[in-house]
Design an enzyme around this catalytic site. Structure first.
Site, PDB file in Angstrom:
ATOM      1  N   ASN A 211       6.319   8.897   8.714  1.00 30.05           N
ATOM      2  CA  ASN A 211       5.280   9.877   8.377  1.00 30.05           C
ATOM      3  C   ASN A 211       5.846  11.277   8.260  1.00 30.05           C
ATOM      4  OD1 ASN A 211       2.915   8.077   8.587  1.00 30.05           O
ATOM      5  ND2 ASN A 211       3.665   7.862  10.673  1.00 30.05           N
TER       6      ASN A 211
ATOM      7  N   ASP B 144       5.435   2.608   3.502  1.00 28.99           N
ATOM      8  CA  ASP B 144       6.122   3.581   4.367  1.00 28.99           C
ATOM      9  C   ASP B 144       6.683   2.919   5.616  1.00 28.99           C
ATOM     10  OD1 ASP B 144       3.864   3.067   5.848  1.00 28.99           O
ATOM     11  OD2 ASP B 144       3.149   5.143   5.904  1.00 28.99           O
TER      12      ASP B 144
ATOM     13  N   LEU C 179       0.836  -1.207   0.000  1.00 35.08           N
ATOM     14  CA  LEU C 179       0.000   0.000   0.000  1.00 35.08           C
ATOM     15  C   LEU C 179       0.872   1.258   0.000  1.00 35.08           C
ATOM     16  CD1 LEU C 179      -2.846  -0.968   2.496  1.00 35.08           C
ATOM     17  CD2 LEU C 179      -2.521  -1.611   0.088  1.00 35.08           C
TER      18      LEU C 179
ATOM     19  N   ARG D 171       2.399  14.849   6.083  1.00 34.76           N
ATOM     20  CA  ARG D 171       3.295  15.313   7.147  1.00 34.76           C
ATOM     21  C   ARG D 171       4.760  15.403   6.711  1.00 34.76           C
ATOM     22  NH1 ARG D 171       1.910  11.452  11.909  1.00 34.76           N
ATOM     23  NH2 ARG D 171       0.673  10.366  10.335  1.00 34.76           N
TER      24      ARG D 171
ATOM     25  N   LYS E 268       5.709  10.574  -0.407  1.00 39.39           N
ATOM     26  CA  LYS E 268       6.418  10.112   0.794  1.00 39.39           C
ATOM     27  C   LYS E 268       7.287   8.885   0.553  1.00 39.39           C
ATOM     28  CE  LYS E 268       4.096   8.043   4.259  1.00 39.39           C
ATOM     29  NZ  LYS E 268       3.285   7.986   5.478  1.00 39.39           N
TER      30      LYS E 268
HETATM   31  C1  UD1 Z   1      -3.369   1.369  10.142  1.00 36.04           C
HETATM   32  C2  UD1 Z   1      -4.187   0.235  10.752  1.00 36.04           C
HETATM   33  C3  UD1 Z   1      -3.896   0.159  12.259  1.00 36.04           C
HETATM   34  C4  UD1 Z   1      -2.421  -0.019  12.489  1.00 36.04           C
HETATM   35  C5  UD1 Z   1      -1.628   1.064  11.807  1.00 36.04           C
HETATM   36  C6  UD1 Z   1      -0.159   0.750  11.859  1.00 36.04           C
HETATM   37  C7  UD1 Z   1      -6.277   0.032   9.485  1.00 36.04           C
HETATM   38  C8  UD1 Z   1      -7.695   0.372   9.460  1.00 36.04           C
HETATM   39  N1  UD1 Z   1      -5.595   0.486  10.527  1.00 36.04           N
HETATM   40  O1  UD1 Z   1      -3.854   2.572  10.711  1.00 36.04           O
HETATM   41  O2  UD1 Z   1      -4.606  -0.923  12.821  1.00 36.04           O
HETATM   42  O3  UD1 Z   1      -2.143  -0.020  13.880  1.00 36.04           O
HETATM   43  O4  UD1 Z   1      -1.989   1.164  10.403  1.00 36.04           O
HETATM   44  O5  UD1 Z   1       0.584   1.808  11.374  1.00 36.04           O
HETATM   45  O6  UD1 Z   1      -5.787  -0.643   8.604  1.00 36.04           O
HETATM   46  N2  UD1 Z   1      -3.364   3.589   2.673  1.00 36.04           N
HETATM   47  C9  UD1 Z   1      -3.765   3.586   1.351  1.00 36.04           C
HETATM   48  N3  UD1 Z   1      -5.035   3.969   1.049  1.00 36.04           N
HETATM   49  C10 UD1 Z   1      -5.930   4.344   1.987  1.00 36.04           C
HETATM   50  C11 UD1 Z   1      -5.508   4.358   3.329  1.00 36.04           C
HETATM   51  C12 UD1 Z   1      -4.239   3.971   3.633  1.00 36.04           C
HETATM   52  O7  UD1 Z   1      -2.970   3.239   0.467  1.00 36.04           O
HETATM   53  O8  UD1 Z   1      -7.050   4.655   1.620  1.00 36.04           O
HETATM   54  C13 UD1 Z   1      -2.013   3.185   2.999  1.00 36.04           C
HETATM   55  C14 UD1 Z   1      -1.190   4.332   3.543  1.00 36.04           C
HETATM   56  O9  UD1 Z   1      -0.423   4.935   2.522  1.00 36.04           O
HETATM   57  C15 UD1 Z   1      -0.283   3.652   4.558  1.00 36.04           C
HETATM   58  C16 UD1 Z   1      -1.119   2.446   5.015  1.00 36.04           C
HETATM   59  O10 UD1 Z   1      -2.079   2.242   4.020  1.00 36.04           O
HETATM   60  O11 UD1 Z   1       0.894   3.143   3.955  1.00 36.04           O
HETATM   61  C17 UD1 Z   1      -1.776   2.674   6.388  1.00 36.04           C
HETATM   62  O12 UD1 Z   1      -2.628   3.782   6.318  1.00 36.04           O
HETATM   63  P1  UD1 Z   1      -2.786   4.782   7.526  1.00 36.04           P
HETATM   64  O13 UD1 Z   1      -3.761   5.821   7.122  1.00 36.04           O
HETATM   65  O14 UD1 Z   1      -1.461   5.224   8.011  1.00 36.04           O
HETATM   66  O15 UD1 Z   1      -3.463   3.842   8.612  1.00 36.04           O
HETATM   67  P2  UD1 Z   1      -3.519   4.060  10.160  1.00 36.04           P
HETATM   68  O16 UD1 Z   1      -4.698   4.896  10.504  1.00 36.04           O
HETATM   69  O17 UD1 Z   1      -2.204   4.476  10.674  1.00 36.04           O
HETATM   70 MG    MG Z   2      -0.424   5.264   9.820  1.00 37.57          MG
END
Ligand code: UD1
Ligand code: MG
Length: 453
Positions: A230, A107, A11, A18, A25
């Site tokens: 981040n 990331d 992903l 940030r 990133k």
């Molecule tokens: C997520 C997890 C959480 C975990 C944390 C660890 C979920 C719902 N939550 O939360 O349980 O503890 O990571 O860091 O999965 N991304 C996409 N598309 C999206 C959303 C996210 O590609 O629509 C990618 C982001 O670029 C990132 C990763 O997925 O690499 C995680 O997304 P992020 O928004 O950081 O999730 P957290 O809320 O941190």
């Molecule tokens: Mg996160």
């Protein structure tokens, strides 16, 4: 690739606001390599297939993925509405694949192949979903891993949706999850967005799987391995962790470092056995140091090969195309670019050696400059085996100095020098006996006259 090889879904669609950067990133680097490339390299060491999910207008991310793993498939997640939705963007790859699916974050660059292997072993041991958990010093913000009385994983609860009791759980979701679920995309399709953020959470897959009478397991790892980047300070933190690991690996392979914390490595740095590295040395991309070489303090090295038993520095600079054979000596304030030095050649002080070839055992004196550039083209300087270049010589390229030839100090050499010859280019020295005493007397008289006034 075997039938059981996994599909990695990486992903990378997050905006990374940030970072405050024009660059996506995951293209920021640690150890000279993008965060994304670190993750892809780790995944490909497990010999899996790769699907990378990028955001809209992130072509550069797809390009980088293809550069690292040409067979990687790139998918675009149109709107960032959650990790489950991001994985869904890779549905064509998921449906075309019959084995396990492992989700990684681009990331989170420090995850080790051994840890991915442990997650796969949990699937082999019977789990349908294996989640990589860790215990951060402060769990705030992470999804909590909820377990039953038997310690079995029952759910992952996001911070905003967790009860007071659940927020007290120290075991957190790293985000890395492995699935051996029949009809995985059907399960993904059932994930809803009825939660505090209104997003599609991949973490909901755990409860859905359990409702389907499937099983979930947790594999724990060290918090440093799953740290996400981040912001730029976290980028520097990840860099420090990577560097520290790489130095320890090198020292364990037989490299000596007096002050390892001051040695900066690139992801592809190769260093042979019994190499000794003094403090404050920087390795850029593409460096190989062969066995037994000694690198004195404050050297900066990129795109170079340092031959076995060579001694370089202190304060030497190697730029791309520097090729040192065995037992070469390069001393302080010498810059070497696109130049080969054959066995035993020496340039010990204050020189620029650009676009050249220096034969075995040749000696390049202090202050020698290869004048390689005329403002339009670069030209080559060739110094034959065993030749001796006197100090402060300018060699105006293109130029050849024959084997065993001598060049007198201070010469500006513009014509080729034959083998074994002496070339000398300087004004004839004049000598006036007794001149110094007369000069001093005259000046003393002048000074006296001026102070008397
Ligand atoms: C997520 C997890 C959480 C975990 C944390 C660890 C979920 C719902 N939550 O939360 O349980 O503890 O990571 O860091 O999965 N991304 C996409 N598309 C999206 C959303 C996210 O590609 O629509 C990618 C982001 O670029 C990132 C990763 O997925 O690499 C995680 O997304 P992020 O928004 O950081 O999730 P957290 O809320 O941190
Ligand atoms: Mg996160």
């Amino acid at each position: 690739m075997t039938a059981s090889s996994p599909l990695f879904v990486v992903l990378a669609a997050g905006k990374g606001a940030r970072m405050k950067s024009a660059l996506p990133k995951v293209l920021h680097k640690i150890a000279g390599r993008s965060l994304l490339a670190h993750v892809l390299a780790t995944a490909s060491s497990a010999e899996g297939k790769l699907a990378v999910v990028v955001g809209p207008e992130m072509e550069a991310v797809g390009t980088e993925a293809k550069a690292v793993v040409p067979a990687a498939q790139i998918f675009v997640q149109v709107a960032q509405c959650g990790t489950a939705d991001a994985v869904k963007a890779a549905t064509p790859a998921i449906d075309a694949h019959s084995g396990d699916v492992i989700v990684l974050y681009a990331d989170t660059p420090l995850i080790r192949p051994e840890t991915i292997q442990r997650l796969r072993s949990a699937l082999d041991a019977g789990a349908n979903v294996a989640v990589l958990g860790f215990r951060p010093t402060d769990p705030t913000g992470y999804g909590r891993l909820v377990t039953d009385a038997q310690g079995r994983l029952t759910a992952i609860r996001e911070q905003n949706d967790a009860t007071e009791a659940e927020r007290k759980i120290g075991l957190c979701n790293s985000g890395v999850m492995a699935f051996r679920v029949p009809r995985f995309s059907e399960l993904l399709g059932r994930i809803g967005n009825a939660n505090a953020k209104g997003e599609y959470y991949l973490t909901d897959a755990v409860e859905l799987a359990i409702a389907d009478k499937l099983t979930a397991a947790v594999v724990e790892c060290d918090a440093t391995e799953v740290m996400g980047v981040n912001s730029r300070d976290q980028l520097a933190e990840a860099e420090a962790i990577w560097q520290s690991r790489a130095r320890i690996e090198l020292m364990r392979s037989g490299v000596t470092m007096i002050a390892p914390e001051t040695v900066w490595l690139n992801f592809d740095t190769r260093i042979g056995q019994d190499v000794a590295i003094e403090p404050n040395v920087v390795f850029g991309p593409g460096v190989t140091v062969e066995a037994g070489a000694k690198i004195l303090g404050f050297c900066h090295i990129e795109g170079a090969t340092i031959g076995a038993g060579s001694r370089i520095g202190p304060f030497a600079r190697f730029r791309p195309g520097a090729r040192l054979g065995p037992e070469v000596h390069i001393g302080n304030f010498v810059e070497v670019k696109n130049t080969t030095l054959e066995a035993g050649a020496k340039a010990n002080h204050l020189s620029y050696l650009g676009d050249g070839h220096i034969g075995a055992k040749a000696n390049v004196g202090a202050g020698t400059i290869f004048c390689n550039y005329d403002g339009f083209f670069k030209h080559k300087t060739e110094i034959g085996e065993g030749a001796f270049v006197g100090s402060n010589t300018s060699l105006v390229a293109p130029i050849k100095v024959g084997a065993g030839a001598y060049i007198g100090s201070g010469s500006v050499i513009t014509k080729d020098v034959g083998p074994g010859a002496l070339a000398l280019e300087r004004g004839t020295q004049e000598e006036r006996p007794g001149w110094a005493a007369k000069f001093r007397q005259m000046m003393a008289r002048r000074k006296a006259a001026s102070t008397n006034r």
